[in-house]
Enzyme design. Sequence first.
Site, PDB file in Angstrom:
ATOM      1  N   TYR A  50      16.593  -4.409  -0.804  1.00  0.00           N
ATOM      2  CA  TYR A  50      15.253  -4.404  -1.373  1.00  0.00           C
ATOM      3  C   TYR A  50      15.219  -5.268  -2.637  1.00  0.00           C
ATOM      4  CZ  TYR A  50      14.076  -0.579   1.841  1.00  0.00           C
ATOM      5  OH  TYR A  50      13.845   0.194   2.965  1.00  0.00           O
ATOM      6  N   SER A 214       6.952   3.071   7.263  1.00  0.00           N
ATOM      7  CA  SER A 214       5.670   2.388   7.503  1.00  0.00           C
ATOM      8  C   SER A 214       4.693   3.286   8.257  1.00  0.00           C
ATOM      9  CB  SER A 214       5.891   1.076   8.264  1.00  0.00           C
ATOM     10  OG  SER A 214       6.500   0.120   7.443  1.00  0.00           O
ATOM     11  N   PRO A 215       4.467   4.503   7.780  1.00  0.00           N
ATOM     12  CA  PRO A 215       3.618   5.446   8.512  1.00  0.00           C
ATOM     13  C   PRO A 215       2.142   5.082   8.531  1.00  0.00           C
ATOM     14  CG  PRO A 215       4.199   6.344   6.365  1.00  0.00           C
ATOM     15  CD  PRO A 215       4.997   5.099   6.537  1.00  0.00           C
ATOM     16  N   GLY A 219       1.368  -1.967  14.340  1.00  0.00           N
ATOM     17  CA  GLY A 219       2.237  -3.063  14.747  1.00  0.00           C
ATOM     18  C   GLY A 219       3.499  -3.085  13.896  1.00  0.00           C
ATOM     19  N   VAL A 224      -2.295  -2.299   7.315  1.00  0.00           N
ATOM     20  CA  VAL A 224      -2.592  -0.875   7.221  1.00  0.00           C
ATOM     21  C   VAL A 224      -3.793  -0.553   8.107  1.00  0.00           C
ATOM     22  CG1 VAL A 224      -3.308   0.958   5.641  1.00  0.00           C
ATOM     23  CG2 VAL A 224      -1.664  -0.762   4.883  1.00  0.00           C
ATOM     24  N   PHE A 225      -3.718   0.540   8.866  1.00  0.00           N
ATOM     25  CA  PHE A 225      -4.828   0.897   9.754  1.00  0.00           C
ATOM     26  C   PHE A 225      -5.908   1.707   9.049  1.00  0.00           C
ATOM     27  CE2 PHE A 225      -1.563   4.191  10.511  1.00  0.00           C
ATOM     28  CZ  PHE A 225      -2.273   5.347  10.222  1.00  0.00           C
TER      29      PHE A 225
END
Length: 304
Positions: A50, A214-215, A219, A224-225
């Site tokens: 990271y 990545s909750p 994809g 972000v949804f």
Amino acid sequence: MKKIKFGSTDLEVSAVILGCMRMNKAKDPVRVIETAVEHGINFFDHADIYSNGECEEVFRDALKKTNIKREDLIIQSKCGIVPGVMFDFSKEHIIKAVEGSLQRLGTDYLDALLLHRPDALVEPEEVAEAFSKLEKEGKVRHFGVSNQNPSQIDLLKTAVKQPLVANQLQFGIMHTGMIDQGIHVNMTDERSLDHDGGLIDYSRINDMTIQAWSPYQYGFFEGVFIDNPKFPELNEKLKELATRYGTTSTGLASAWILRHPAKMQVIAGTMNEQRIKEIAEAADVVLTREDWYSIYLAAGNDLP
């Protein structure tokens, strides 16, 4: 904050993990850590790659400025990726990576070490030697993997003596492959395809904690949804239920994962203090079975 048992260990850990991949971008890393702890998060996830280790260093420096004791935290890191070059599970690399993380984090030990992405050239015996040396020297207390399927885990177990207590996997409302194939058993549609060897069931049977990374993404890092106009039906459902449960859409997306009886952990990678608070508080929201499925369907999934 909801607590769960960490794999087969006796550790009680927060259901929400603060992912530290963006720690070096935080406006106030001290307040980020303090906010997480104030709201019950005791688990912090790192990786040696990271920002080339900078995130671990920022975390170390910020933690020193707080009144939080190291022993009250669960600090986890991951190793095995040589960015853009290869994956490396050799004994030499694992040991060197851990020693580097310990130095950057300013700690004598990691509570957990995960192997980051599968190495096609893995030699289980080398991994076993590295793990045993690190455990004997008190540098790592617990071990696990990331993004590995059951057969890869079982291969490691042919030599590794320590329990593998966690598997970090991409999972969330818009990344439900592990759920889909279980629902569509004995079907021939696309959702029936088993991409991972039954990881959720395997994890439950073998006392491995799934850590959902990545909750809130759809994809593979596509975005972000939540509040995304591409997903109107899902966001309408999230807002409706968030109001009913007294949380936010982000909180509800977290509660959806934590409702699963596999007793997963959600990795929240935000450095926004308000968002950390929302996610932490939502860990105590328990969705009904009907509401859980209504979100699953609103995300574009179907039932046979």
